[in-house]
Design an enzyme around this catalytic site. Sequence first.
Site: not given
Length: 211
Positions: A44-46
């Site tokens: 998700v962070c990517t």
Amino acid sequence: MAIQLGDTAPDFTAETTEGRLSLHDYLGDSWGLLFSHPADFTPVCTTELGEFARRKDDFARRNVKLIGVSVDAVDSHRRWSNDIAETQGTALNYPLVGDEDRSVANLYGMIHPNAIATATVRTVFVIGPDKKVMLTVTYPANVGRNVDEIIRVIDALQLSSTYPVSTPVNWREGDEVIISPALSDDEARERFPKGFRSLKPYLRLTPQPEG
Ligand code: BEZ
């Protein structure tokens, strides 16, 4: 105590992907978007940090500078940036703090131990040019943020810091805005030459002021 709206955003000096910087110096007279993510090399962070990078010009048009934080090392951020470029089309183009000692995370209450004990959750702080905190939002690790919504709120904050207006439910750029109840009808007519419609004495709508 948690950082609250209207507080001065605490200053810090930290190592980032763009060198050592102090938050207040970095922001200068700009608005700021300070955000944390749980961990480098996570899915998700990517997507999120890639989207913040892809939308950098949208933030710059609004005079907003970005800065991210996680407890990973700067060297990890730099290696991860290659993956962000490869999968999301844009590499990191704003400073990302390597907060290994968690000093920034603790200063801003970015670690919520009952959610994730060892990493920052997804916090968002919008900071005004006077360094006052104007918005705080916290998302859990498994829900990615909506950059359109963050930009929408910044537009609303900037509008109401320029004019005596607030924005109604689901407001979008170009929609009508609400005239401050502090203005009399005569003052409102003078201030908003396009006029207004009054649904109640306390609920008066006018076209979005320009400029
Ligand atoms: C993610 O970015 O996908 C993620 C990071 C930490 C915990 C859970 C999900």
